[in-house]
Scaffold this motif. Structure first.
Motif, PDB file in Angstrom:
ATOM      1  N   PHE A  36      17.395  -0.618  -7.036  1.00 31.27           N
ATOM      2  CA  PHE A  36      16.697  -0.782  -5.761  1.00 31.27           C
ATOM      3  C   PHE A  36      16.784   0.495  -4.933  1.00 31.27           C
ATOM      4  CE2 PHE A  36      17.954  -4.977  -7.062  1.00 31.27           C
ATOM      5  CZ  PHE A  36      16.943  -5.823  -6.619  1.00 31.27           C
ATOM      6  N   LYS A  37      15.737   0.725  -4.140  1.00 28.07           N
ATOM      7  CA  LYS A  37      15.757   1.798  -3.167  1.00 28.07           C
ATOM      8  C   LYS A  37      14.892   1.385  -1.995  1.00 28.07           C
ATOM      9  CE  LYS A  37      14.923   6.699  -2.411  1.00 28.07           C
ATOM     10  NZ  LYS A  37      14.199   7.911  -2.852  1.00 28.07           N
ATOM     11  N   LYS A  38      15.330   1.727  -0.783  1.00 29.01           N
ATOM     12  CA  LYS A  38      14.519   1.421   0.386  1.00 29.01           C
ATOM     13  C   LYS A  38      13.295   2.320   0.422  1.00 29.01           C
ATOM     14  CE  LYS A  38      15.263  -1.101   3.147  1.00 29.01           C
ATOM     15  NZ  LYS A  38      14.926  -2.553   3.242  1.00 29.01           N
ATOM     16  N   SER A  39      12.149   1.725   0.788  1.00 26.34           N
ATOM     17  CA  SER A  39      10.893   2.465   0.929  1.00 26.34           C
ATOM     18  C   SER A  39      10.225   2.001   2.204  1.00 26.34           C
ATOM     19  CB  SER A  39       9.978   2.222  -0.272  1.00 26.34           C
ATOM     20  OG  SER A  39      10.537   2.759  -1.447  1.00 26.34           O
ATOM     21  N   GLY A  40      10.411   2.769   3.278  1.00 22.60           N
ATOM     22  CA  GLY A  40       9.889   2.330   4.558  1.00 22.60           C
ATOM     23  C   GLY A  40      10.581   1.052   5.000  1.00 22.60           C
ATOM     24  N   LYS A  41       9.808   0.039   5.328  1.00 20.40           N
ATOM     25  CA  LYS A  41      10.370  -1.231   5.789  1.00 20.40           C
ATOM     26  C   LYS A  41      10.673  -2.183   4.643  1.00 20.40           C
ATOM     27  CE  LYS A  41       7.967  -1.003  10.235  1.00 20.40           C
ATOM     28  NZ  LYS A  41       7.001  -1.682  11.145  1.00 20.40           N
ATOM     29  N   SER A  63       0.842  -1.198   0.000  1.00 16.94           N
ATOM     30  CA  SER A  63       0.000   0.000   0.000  1.00 16.94           C
ATOM     31  C   SER A  63       0.875   1.244   0.000  1.00 16.94           C
ATOM     32  CB  SER A  63      -0.894  -0.005   1.247  1.00 16.94           C
ATOM     33  OG  SER A  63      -0.105   0.138   2.411  1.00 16.94           O
ATOM     34  N   PHE A  64       0.303   2.340  -0.460  1.00 22.64           N
ATOM     35  CA  PHE A  64       1.064   3.578  -0.564  1.00 22.64           C
ATOM     36  C   PHE A  64       1.580   4.025   0.799  1.00 22.64           C
ATOM     37  CE2 PHE A  64       0.133   3.304  -4.682  1.00 22.64           C
ATOM     38  CZ  PHE A  64      -0.607   4.262  -5.343  1.00 22.64           C
ATOM     39  N   ALA A  65       0.876   3.662   1.865  1.00 21.24           N
ATOM     40  CA  ALA A  65       1.268   4.135   3.189  1.00 21.24           C
ATOM     41  C   ALA A  65       2.646   3.650   3.598  1.00 21.24           C
ATOM     42  CB  ALA A  65       0.242   3.674   4.227  1.00 21.24           C
ATOM     43  N   LEU A  66       3.114   2.559   3.027  1.00 20.28           N
ATOM     44  CA  LEU A  66       4.421   2.024   3.396  1.00 20.28           C
ATOM     45  C   LEU A  66       5.559   2.832   2.818  1.00 20.28           C
ATOM     46  CD1 LEU A  66       3.813  -1.801   2.994  1.00 20.28           C
ATOM     47  CD2 LEU A  66       4.064  -0.550   5.124  1.00 20.28           C
ATOM     48  N   PHE A  67       5.314   3.624   1.778  1.00 22.40           N
ATOM     49  CA  PHE A  67       6.396   4.277   1.057  1.00 22.40           C
ATOM     50  C   PHE A  67       6.645   5.660   1.622  1.00 22.40           C
ATOM     51  CE2 PHE A  67       4.765   0.968  -1.538  1.00 22.40           C
ATOM     52  CZ  PHE A  67       5.918   0.309  -1.861  1.00 22.40           C
ATOM     53  N   THR A  68       7.203   5.674   2.825  1.00 23.70           N
ATOM     54  CA  THR A  68       7.440   6.921   3.526  1.00 23.70           C
ATOM     55  C   THR A  68       8.892   7.333   3.495  1.00 23.70           C
ATOM     56  OG1 THR A  68       7.715   5.701   5.587  1.00 23.70           O
ATOM     57  CG2 THR A  68       5.499   6.503   5.071  1.00 23.70           C
ATOM     58  N   GLY A  69       9.782   6.441   3.049  1.00 18.85           N
ATOM     59  CA  GLY A  69      11.191   6.800   2.975  1.00 18.85           C
ATOM     60  C   GLY A  69      11.804   7.018   4.338  1.00 18.85           C
ATOM     61  N   GLY A  70      11.327   6.292   5.358  1.00 11.24           N
ATOM     62  CA  GLY A  70      11.844   6.443   6.713  1.00 11.24           C
ATOM     63  C   GLY A  70      13.296   6.054   6.835  1.00 11.24           C
ATOM     64  N   ALA A  71      13.948   6.548   7.890  1.00 16.42           N
ATOM     65  CA  ALA A  71      15.353   6.257   8.106  1.00 16.42           C
ATOM     66  C   ALA A  71      15.552   4.795   8.450  1.00 16.42           C
ATOM     67  CB  ALA A  71      15.891   7.144   9.228  1.00 16.42           C
ATOM     68  N   LEU A  72      16.709   4.281   8.078  1.00 19.54           N
ATOM     69  CA  LEU A  72      17.046   2.892   8.353  1.00 19.54           C
ATOM     70  C   LEU A  72      18.079   2.808   9.455  1.00 19.54           C
ATOM     71  CD1 LEU A  72      17.446   1.627   4.708  1.00 19.54           C
ATOM     72  CD2 LEU A  72      15.615   1.047   6.278  1.00 19.54           C
ATOM     73  N   PRO A  73      18.087   1.706  10.209  1.00 18.38           N
ATOM     74  CA  PRO A  73      19.153   1.516  11.183  1.00 18.38           C
ATOM     75  C   PRO A  73      20.499   1.447  10.489  1.00 18.38           C
ATOM     76  CG  PRO A  73      17.365  -0.066  11.514  1.00 18.38           C
ATOM     77  CD  PRO A  73      17.112   0.619  10.210  1.00 18.38           C
ATOM     78  N   ALA A  74      21.554   1.864  11.179  1.00 18.62           N
ATOM     79  CA  ALA A  74      22.894   1.839  10.600  1.00 18.62           C
ATOM     80  C   ALA A  74      23.236   0.439  10.139  1.00 18.62           C
ATOM     81  CB  ALA A  74      23.911   2.322  11.632  1.00 18.62           C
ATOM     82  N   GLY A  75      23.722   0.324   8.907  1.00 15.59           N
ATOM     83  CA  GLY A  75      24.138  -0.971   8.376  1.00 15.59           C
ATOM     84  C   GLY A  75      23.032  -1.769   7.741  1.00 15.59           C
ATOM     85  N   ALA A  76      21.754  -1.321   7.890  1.00 17.89           N
ATOM     86  CA  ALA A  76      20.648  -2.117   7.362  1.00 17.89           C
ATOM     87  C   ALA A  76      20.692  -2.187   5.845  1.00 17.89           C
ATOM     88  CB  ALA A  76      19.312  -1.521   7.827  1.00 17.89           C
TER      89      ALA A  76
END
Length: 294
Positions: free
Chosen positions: A76-81, A9-22
């Motif tokens: 690839f790009k991280k999008s939320g989780k 869902s669109f709600a997941l794509f918030t671009g939140g910060a990731l833990p270091a090394g994730a």
């Protein structure tokens, strides 16, 4: 593995910060799944290129090198989780439906199927796709689809030295107003638009396919074969098309690559083989019609 990868869902794509090394761990999983390392690029993009080195493709007597127009890729790009993957696959006509079937079975979205060039021998098609989910599983899904083709998946040996670009690169760069790179003997440009481009609420950097791509392959005596694509809004399409045609550059395709990007974009592919500086000036005439960063 059907529906292993899902369209979140669109709600997941918030671009939140990731833990270091994730992110590093995710990209390691991608490299392991696809069978070769990628490159970390600006904007948090991890990109893996797979050239169709198995193909001998000619156009108007020019043998096309894989970096000019025969490179499949995953970006690839991280999008939320989760991760988001976009890219396109270079395929022979008989490979299109087997690869599409496997992508669908893996829960991927096919966003476009079309030509980029005309008169290639053999005919080459391009399949654009996207997916969301675990990065390693996304990579494994694309690899399983590519296994339905003859795409060489084993990582190539690193060349002892990069082939030289037999062109006046400094003059071409000055004309275009952009810095190029040597990509296996091809002078390659990736030029951003002025706007921030988004899909599913996630910013799409140029490393994921939102940049204007211009490639020069030397063909001898100061000449070059050029191809790539301009990324355009609707109002820019015909001014750019006219500028290219007036400068002897053939427009070979006009279409979409994505489904729900904002702003809506059109991709204009082109081809010519002529004096490299003359072509650079023609390409600049097209760039002058595009909204670019000041």
């Amino acid at each position: 593995m059907k529906r292993l990868l899902h369209v979140a869902s669109f709600a997941l794509f918030t671009g939140g910060a990731l833990p270091a090394g994730a992110a590093d761990a995710d990209w390691d999983a991608v490299a392991k799944a696809i069978g070769r390392p990628g490159t970390e690029m600006p904007g948090g993009v991890y990109r893996v290129g797979i050239g169709r080195s198995d193909l001998t493709v000619t156009l108007d007597g020019v043998q096309i090198k894989p970096p000019l127009a025969l490179g499949s890729y995953l970006a690839f790009k991280k999008s939320g989780k989760e991760a988001m993957v976009m890219g396109d696959l270079v395929l022979l006509q008989e490979e299109v439906n087997p690869v599409m079937k496997k992508l669908i079975e893996q829960g991927m979205e096919v966003t476009a199927v079309h030509n980029h060039l005309l008169r290639t021998q053999p005919a080459v098609m391009y399949m654009h796709y996207q997916g969301h989910g675990d990065a390693g599983k996304l990579a494994a899904a694309v690899r399983s689809a590519l296994e339905e083709s003859k795409t060489p998946l084993q990582a190539p040996a690193k060349p002892a030295s990069a082939p030289q670009v037999d062109l006046d690169t400094a003059t071409i760069e000055k004309t275009l107003g952009a810095k190029g790179t040597n990509n296996g003997g091809i002078l390659a440009f990736n030029i951003p638009r002025a706007e921030t481009i988004k899909a599913h609420g996630t910013t799409i950097p140029i490393g994921m396919g939102s940049g204007i791509v211009i490639n020069f392959q030397p063909t001898g005596n100061g000449k070059a074969a050029i191809t790539g694509d301009y990324v355009l809004t609707a109002k820019e399409v015909n001014p750019v098309l006219k500028a290219l045609r007036e400068n002897g550059i053939e427009v070979t395709a006009l279409h979409s690559h994505m489904l729900d990007e904002q702003p809506r974009l059109f991709f204009m592919h082109f081809w010519a083989n002529d004096d490299a500086q003359k072509l650079a000036e023609g390409l600049k005439a097209g760039l002058d019609k595009v909204s670019r960063p000041k």
